[in-house]
Design an enzyme around this catalytic site. Sequence first.
Site, PDB file in Angstrom:
ATOM      1  N   TYR A 100       0.843  -1.196   0.000  1.00 56.37           N
ATOM      2  CA  TYR A 100       0.000   0.000   0.000  1.00 56.37           C
ATOM      3  C   TYR A 100       0.881   1.250   0.000  1.00 56.37           C
ATOM      4  O   TYR A 100       0.577   2.227  -0.683  1.00 56.37           O
ATOM      5  CB  TYR A 100      -0.925   0.008   1.224  1.00 56.37           C
ATOM      6  CG  TYR A 100      -1.902  -1.148   1.227  1.00 56.37           C
ATOM      7  CD1 TYR A 100      -3.080  -1.090   0.482  1.00 56.37           C
ATOM      8  CD2 TYR A 100      -1.659  -2.304   1.963  1.00 56.37           C
ATOM      9  CE1 TYR A 100      -3.984  -2.145   0.470  1.00 56.37           C
ATOM     10  CE2 TYR A 100      -2.557  -3.364   1.967  1.00 56.37           C
ATOM     11  CZ  TYR A 100      -3.716  -3.284   1.217  1.00 56.37           C
ATOM     12  OH  TYR A 100      -4.603  -4.328   1.205  1.00 56.37           O
ATOM     13  N   ASN A 128     -12.267  -2.016  -4.838  1.00 53.36           N
ATOM     14  CA  ASN A 128     -12.082  -2.385  -6.234  1.00 53.36           C
ATOM     15  C   ASN A 128     -13.285  -3.218  -6.691  1.00 53.36           C
ATOM     16  O   ASN A 128     -13.515  -4.295  -6.166  1.00 53.36           O
ATOM     17  CB  ASN A 128     -10.784  -3.197  -6.365  1.00 53.36           C
ATOM     18  CG  ASN A 128     -10.624  -3.853  -7.717  1.00 53.36           C
ATOM     19  OD1 ASN A 128     -11.255  -3.478  -8.695  1.00 53.36           O
ATOM     20  ND2 ASN A 128      -9.770  -4.864  -7.767  1.00 53.36           N
ATOM     21  N   CYS A 136      -6.143  -6.529  -7.012  1.00 59.43           N
ATOM     22  CA  CYS A 136      -5.977  -6.006  -5.651  1.00 59.43           C
ATOM     23  C   CYS A 136      -5.392  -7.065  -4.710  1.00 59.43           C
ATOM     24  O   CYS A 136      -4.819  -6.721  -3.677  1.00 59.43           O
ATOM     25  CB  CYS A 136      -7.298  -5.463  -5.117  1.00 59.43           C
ATOM     26  SG  CYS A 136      -8.689  -6.588  -5.266  1.00 59.43           S
ATOM     27  N   HIS A 137      -5.489  -8.330  -5.092  1.00 59.37           N
ATOM     28  CA  HIS A 137      -4.917  -9.397  -4.264  1.00 59.37           C
ATOM     29  C   HIS A 137      -3.389  -9.344  -4.235  1.00 59.37           C
ATOM     30  O   HIS A 137      -2.764  -9.963  -3.380  1.00 59.37           O
ATOM     31  CB  HIS A 137      -5.397 -10.778  -4.744  1.00 59.37           C
ATOM     32  CG  HIS A 137      -5.026 -11.094  -6.161  1.00 59.37           C
ATOM     33  ND1 HIS A 137      -5.764 -10.637  -7.237  1.00 59.37           N
ATOM     34  CD2 HIS A 137      -4.002 -11.804  -6.680  1.00 59.37           C
ATOM     35  CE1 HIS A 137      -5.208 -11.068  -8.362  1.00 59.37           C
ATOM     36  NE2 HIS A 137      -4.129 -11.774  -8.040  1.00 59.37           N
ATOM     37  N   GLU A 163      -0.449 -17.804  -8.684  1.00 59.95           N
ATOM     38  CA  GLU A 163       0.482 -16.975  -9.451  1.00 59.95           C
ATOM     39  C   GLU A 163       1.947 -17.274  -9.127  1.00 59.95           C
ATOM     40  O   GLU A 163       2.837 -16.670  -9.701  1.00 59.95           O
ATOM     41  CB  GLU A 163       0.187 -15.491  -9.198  1.00 59.95           C
ATOM     42  CG  GLU A 163      -1.153 -15.059  -9.752  1.00 59.95           C
ATOM     43  CD  GLU A 163      -1.411 -13.575  -9.622  1.00 59.95           C
ATOM     44  OE1 GLU A 163      -0.450 -12.810  -9.358  1.00 59.95           O
ATOM     45  OE2 GLU A 163      -2.571 -13.163  -9.781  1.00 59.95           O
TER      46      GLU A 163
END
Length: 172
Positions: A100, A128, A136-137, A163
């Site tokens: 962030y 989002n 956003c993850h 991922e």
Amino acid sequence: MIYITNYDSPIGKLLLAERAGALVGLWIEGQKYFPGDWKEEVAEKPDSAILQRTAEWLERYFRGEKPSASELKLAPEGSEFRRAVWKLLCEIPYGVVTTYREIAGKIAAARGLKSMSAQAVGGAVSHNPVSIIIPCHRVVGTDGGLTGYAGGLDRKVKLLTLEGVDMEKLLH
């Protein structure tokens, strides 16, 4: 008019929404800020071109491919600040996390400010409306640890694991 359809994913049922040929929403069933009362008429339309392309995008994503958010016409609704944050989220590469604070620094620099609140960025990230595609993850706490996710931390872990993110560093 908003057109919607559902998509069954490995992390649960997803609700996809479009308006005027652009994707305006992708929510995980039960997530925080799941749409409730729509301000306009809503109809099921699974044969919508953008909703079909979104489903194909999701199929590829869940197979471990690396589709880009830029492949879809996105039109998330929000304030100018939120849209700026969501645009930066789309720049986070597949399998990479950011904080962030890092996003706040980019927003501050773009606006010619000395600093920007990481908490304000967190608010924009949590609202989002196009989960997964606007990733956003991929945002973690300033200390590098996992933090809240509107879809639930368990789903955030699943997406990051899919991922190939090294979860050892994040699960402390």
